[in-house]
Scaffold this active site. Sequence first.
Site, PDB file in Angstrom:
ATOM      1  N   ASP A 108       7.323   4.201   8.282  1.00  0.00           N
ATOM      2  CA  ASP A 108       7.902   3.016   8.286  1.00  0.00           C
ATOM      3  C   ASP A 108       8.783   2.551   7.049  1.00  0.00           C
ATOM      4  OD1 ASP A 108       5.775   2.551   6.840  1.00  0.00           O
ATOM      5  OD2 ASP A 108       4.753   1.606   8.412  1.00  0.00           O
ATOM      6  N   GLU A 130       4.011   9.807  12.895  1.00  0.00           N
ATOM      7  CA  GLU A 130       3.235   8.723  13.247  1.00  0.00           C
ATOM      8  C   GLU A 130       4.141   7.620  13.766  1.00  0.00           C
ATOM      9  OE1 GLU A 130       2.477   6.211   9.471  1.00  0.00           O
ATOM     10  OE2 GLU A 130       0.487   7.121   9.600  1.00  0.00           O
ATOM     11  N   GLU A 144       8.059  -2.965   7.253  1.00  0.00           N
ATOM     12  CA  GLU A 144       7.923  -1.833   7.790  1.00  0.00           C
ATOM     13  C   GLU A 144       7.645  -1.862   9.451  1.00  0.00           C
ATOM     14  OE1 GLU A 144       6.297  -3.243   5.071  1.00  0.00           O
ATOM     15  OE2 GLU A 144       6.341  -1.536   3.527  1.00  0.00           O
ATOM     16  N   HIS A 221      -1.898  -3.798  -2.498  1.00  0.00           N
ATOM     17  CA  HIS A 221      -0.479  -4.049  -2.945  1.00  0.00           C
ATOM     18  C   HIS A 221       0.629  -4.322  -2.133  1.00  0.00           C
ATOM     19  CE1 HIS A 221       1.103  -0.334  -1.512  1.00  0.00           C
ATOM     20  NE2 HIS A 221       0.040   0.322  -1.328  1.00  0.00           N
ATOM     21  N   ARG A 223       3.213  -6.340   0.118  1.00  0.00           N
ATOM     22  CA  ARG A 223       4.200  -7.463  -0.216  1.00  0.00           C
ATOM     23  C   ARG A 223       3.777  -8.723   0.440  1.00  0.00           C
ATOM     24  NH1 ARG A 223       9.806  -6.310  -1.214  1.00  0.00           N
ATOM     25  NH2 ARG A 223       9.312  -4.227  -0.819  1.00  0.00           N
ATOM     26  N   HIS A 254      -2.053  -0.658  -8.298  1.00  0.00           N
ATOM     27  CA  HIS A 254      -0.798  -0.144  -8.301  1.00  0.00           C
ATOM     28  C   HIS A 254       0.307  -0.673  -9.214  1.00  0.00           C
ATOM     29  CE1 HIS A 254       3.054   0.104  -5.789  1.00  0.00           C
ATOM     30  NE2 HIS A 254       2.353   0.712  -5.041  1.00  0.00           N
TER      31      HIS A 254
END
Length: 389
Positions: A108, A130, A144, A221, A223, A254
């Site tokens: 994604d 996936e 995503e 990590h 968003r 990250h």
Amino acid sequence: MTIKSGSNRGTIKTILTLFGTRPEIIKLAPVIWAIERRRDIWRSVTVSSSQHTDLLRPFIREFGISIDHDLAVMTPGQTPNAVLARVIEAIEPLLLTERPDLVLVQGDTTTAIAGALAAFYARIPVAHVEAGLRTGNRYSPFPEEMNRRLITQLADLHFAATSNNVEILIAEGVQKNCIVLTGNPVVDALQHILARSTASPSLSKLLDSITNKRLIVLTTHRRENFGEVMSSHLKALRRFVERHQDIELVFPVHPNPSVRAVVDAEFTGAERVHCIEPLEYADFLHLLSRAWLVVSDSGGVQEEAPSLGKPLLVLRDTTERPEVLDCGIGRLVGHSGERLEEMLETALVDKTWLSIVSTTENPFGKGDAGEKIASAIEQFLTAGEGDIS
Ligand code: UDP
């Protein structure tokens, strides 16, 4: 339903695999290996967008993948729009020169949606690894969830990891004979790497220093968690670790500056909290294997925890992998630090959870997804048209 494979030169077919981030290479490596095992009938072309650079490079080495074309789209502070535009622009001439019979994308990311769209415009069939993950909320995870919905519209072949993913695709109107239930190739990748590696000296040193302690492995990590949410999660973890002398927390941080700023603010000087640089895959898996509890907002970690029989607290308010909750391994925390703290305390006393986790069958497959995906592609390309079910 008729599916036509793209034009090709002679009997050798060309498969172009596009990736650009850490999770994509982890999940596409087993598929690329299976494609390369068929070198008598296929030519494999690997393309990295380098949407991630420093994070991606060690993985390419660990998996022994060679890159035929690097689109090098990464620039500091890039937005999803900028990545999308640059990948589309950079891949178009490659599609013309390489003339693939199929373009393979995973998951994604912005790289994946860009590759799928460019291939569609070039009238090249798209296969999606996936496929069928959905949270139902178009803004979470962002961007995503929308990327995966759009890739479903563009793809000709849909490789679903679980039967739930198959049902979602069918409910959205995807033809059954274009969907193949394969399991998730992350299981293949994990088994392959664990069987061929040991922990590095630096990780071994860290693990030796905390023997006999309960280890929490943390990754965060996303968003959607930047700022207040991440702050409140880290505060809760710090308080929990401070209260319990036998707990140690290891956190590969990250590189995103939005993550680093919160980590500096919340974890500086915290006892028994080890903030380390991101680990290569083998070390990350060895670290997970030693965990008492995993706490993460990552997608891939939600598949790796059941593959390793580890209990997981998911730092999200919704998940596109309900299988991890349904099988009893994962629990959804949401955005509140207080709730995380309560759930951490519960984990200390809830012996049933730990025993369920170690005996549950992995809902994401057995480690043969790469081979299943390659055979389905073979059927599609050999038939040239028609049914792959
Ligand atoms: N990972 C890793 N080293 C680390 C942290 C994570 O190898 O220090 C791996 C982890 O095993 C997982 C993948 O990176 O498979 C997750 O990537 P990320 O969280 O970036 O993406 P997501 O899975 O959320 O799409």
